[in-house]
Design a protein around this motif. Structure first.
Motif, PDB file in Angstrom:
ATOM      1  N   GLY A 245       0.811  -1.222   0.000  1.00 22.19           N
ATOM      2  CA  GLY A 245       0.000   0.000   0.000  1.00 22.19           C
ATOM      3  C   GLY A 245       0.838   1.261   0.000  1.00 22.19           C
ATOM      4  O   GLY A 245       2.033   1.240   0.292  1.00 22.19           O
ATOM      5  N   GLY A 246       0.163   2.347  -0.368  1.00 25.34           N
ATOM      6  CA  GLY A 246       0.784   3.672  -0.281  1.00 25.34           C
ATOM      7  C   GLY A 246       1.809   3.994  -1.343  1.00 25.34           C
ATOM      8  O   GLY A 246       2.672   4.857  -1.126  1.00 25.34           O
ATOM      9  N   VAL A 247       1.737   3.321  -2.513  1.00 18.78           N
ATOM     10  CA  VAL A 247       2.766   3.605  -3.534  1.00 18.78           C
ATOM     11  C   VAL A 247       2.200   4.182  -4.838  1.00 18.78           C
ATOM     12  O   VAL A 247       2.940   4.389  -5.785  1.00 18.78           O
ATOM     13  CB  VAL A 247       3.616   2.348  -3.881  1.00 18.78           C
ATOM     14  N   SER A 248       0.874   4.466  -4.877  1.00 19.86           N
ATOM     15  CA  SER A 248       0.376   5.021  -6.152  1.00 19.86           C
ATOM     16  C   SER A 248       0.341   6.547  -6.101  1.00 19.86           C
ATOM     17  O   SER A 248       1.271   7.157  -5.595  1.00 19.86           O
ATOM     18  CB  SER A 248      -0.938   4.362  -6.564  1.00 19.86           C
ATOM     19  N   LYS A 249      -0.719   7.144  -6.601  1.00 17.73           N
ATOM     20  CA  LYS A 249      -0.693   8.609  -6.794  1.00 17.73           C
ATOM     21  C   LYS A 249      -1.472   9.383  -5.736  1.00 17.73           C
ATOM     22  O   LYS A 249      -1.616  10.598  -5.843  1.00 17.73           O
ATOM     23  CB  LYS A 249      -1.317   8.939  -8.164  1.00 17.73           C
ATOM     24  N   GLY A 250      -2.006   8.693  -4.738  1.00 23.73           N
ATOM     25  CA  GLY A 250      -2.882   9.349  -3.765  1.00 23.73           C
ATOM     26  C   GLY A 250      -2.150  10.388  -2.906  1.00 23.73           C
ATOM     27  O   GLY A 250      -0.926  10.358  -2.772  1.00 23.73           O
TER      28      GLY A 250
END
Ligand SMILES: Nc1nc2c(c(=O)[nH]1)N[C@H]1C(S)=C(S)[C@@H](COP(=O)(O)OP(=O)(O)OC[C@H]3O[C@@H](n4cnc5c(N)ncnc54)[C@H](O)[C@@H]3O)O[C@H]1N2
Ligand code: MOO
Length: 395
Positions: A245-250
């Motif tokens: 988790g936590g590795v895209s564009k959010g």
């Protein structure tokens, strides 16, 4: 964006040996041998009786058998070697016993009748000797298993036979699994309407158990400071970190920035693949820690773990993993932009892999219906029925 092969090469460039350790034979299943294994004795270690019956001295196998032999005694398995008196006597012998001195042929009980201390023979000639000759399987000092082999149940039997009570194996890296995300609660909690229970860490934990690794689980919320504090300690403590988790564009996908602030050198972020595109991989140059930061969707996490971490681990242990291949069950159009890991079921009769549809990489429940993932490399042309493709098995 880099291709799946470039990403894999980059991960494999970080392969590392973690030394060796001596462990008890009973704990070696699934580990990689760090020593060549030699026989300490001939195998079998003595001329071994192969059938329950009588042992006689026949000489040439063409010689006729006598109508009867006087029974001199019994040579059972596990008793010291006896000596046959002469060619008129026999010794009863049991399978696994050492062949008596002076005997050269076994006649099975089925071919004789023992009465009044004599063995009456119902055959004219012996068809074979039924002796498993000393050293006929392997000679003392012969190499029987090579360094680097993944230890199986059959190997464990061989290791026991040659007296390896402790075995030198490749040491496994220490691994921490870290889930990130404010929406995640533990398995024993009841989620609020905006929450879910964390599952990825358990999938990864179990996949590591299969590789012989007992990992530790951590959770960090989507908070930059908390991420920095905890990850900095984990980088110091473990050989490998597996994040999900936590590795895209959010707005709260802090992982890439935090890892970079902590001095982890980024090898790549994002791979031309589906699922699992936002995968981030790097290593800490001073501490040597490898960081696999998987995208949070459950199928993405698992597929990336199977493809990248597994191949990295096996290469690090000295024996690169040879991926299985399966024949595709039906035609699938090509895709020149992306490699794809397609969820498939394997037909039990034909062995062909059939794709099935599900709700994408967030569809955790599809994983219990799949046998594994077929890797469709990025290319223009269609994938044809019967085409052999690499396969990641999850059964
Ligand atoms: N604007 C864009 N949005 C997204 C992109 C993109 O390229 N541009 N990529 C999508 C893809 S593809 C994926 S995969 C996800 C990956 O996102 P993250 O790695 O940042 O993961 P999260 O947003 O934290 O979580 C995604 C999803 O997975 C659930 N999750 C996370 N951890 C766990 C866990 N331990 N157990 C169970 N489930 C977990 C999480 O609740 C989310 O539903 O981003 C897309 N978005
Ligand atoms: O590519 Mo993401 O990893 O599909 O859901």
């Amino acid at each position: 964006m880099i291709t799946i092969n470039e990403a894999l090469q980059s991960v494999l460039s970080q392969q590392q040996s973690y030394g060796t350790e001596d462990i008890k034979l009973s704990a070696t299943t699934g580990r990689f041998l760090a020593e060549d294994i030699f026989t300490d004795l001939d195998a079998p270690p003595f001329d071994r009786v192969m059938m329950d019956g009588i042992a006689i001295r026949l000489g040439n196998l063409d010689n006729p058998l006598k109508p009867s032999y006087t029974v001199q005694g019994i040579q059972s398995a596990g008793t010291p070697q006896m000596e046959l008196m002469d060619a008129d006597h026999c010794l009863e012998v049991m399978t696994g016993a050492i062949l008596p001195v002076g005997a050269d042929t076994i006649i099975p009980y089925e071919e004789i009748e023992i009465k009044d201390g004599n063995a009456h023979i119902q055959l004219e000639k012996a068809s074979k000797r039924y002796i498993h000759n000393r050293g006929s399987d392997s000679k003392k000092g012969e190499k029987i298993i090579s360094k680097g082999k993944l230890i199986t149940a059959a190997d464990i039997g061989i290791l026991a036979t040659v007296g390896k009570a402790t075995v030198s194996v490749a040491k496994l890296p220490s691994v921490a699994i870290i889930s990130t995300g404010d929406e995640l609660v533990d398995v024993n909690q009841t989620p609020l309407p905006h929450q879910i229970r964390k599952s990825n860490v358990y999938t990864l934990w179990s996949a590591l158990v299969k590789e012989g690794i007992l990992s530790k689980m951590y959770h960090i919320n989507d908070d930059k400071e908390a991420l920095e504090n905890t990850l900095s300690k984990l980088i110091d403590t473990y050989d490998v970190l597996l994040l999900s988790g936590g590795v895209s564009k959010g707005k709260f996908d802090h992982i890439p920035a935090v890892l970079s602030d902590l001095g982890v050198h980024k090898h790549f972020h994002r791979v031309a693949q589906r699922p699992g595109k936002p995968f981030w991989f790097g290593h800490h140059p001073e501490k040597g820690t490898k960081v696999f930061a998987y995208p949070g969707n459950p199928v993405s996490t698992y597929v990336n773990h199977l493809f990248y971490f597994q191949q990295w681990l096996h290469a690090s242990m000295g024996t690169p993993l040879q991926l299985e291949v399966k024949a595709l069950g039906e035609k699938i159009p090509g895709n020149p932009n992306l490699s794809r890991f397609v969820s498939v079921r394997i037909d039990a009769k034909t062995g062909h892999a059939f794709p099935f549809s599900h709700n994408g990489s967030g569809d955790l429940f599809s994983l219990s219906k799949t046998d594994g993932f077929l890797l469709l490399p990025q290319r223009d042309g269609d994938f044809l029925e019967g085409e052999q493709l690499e396969f990641l098995c999850i059964r």
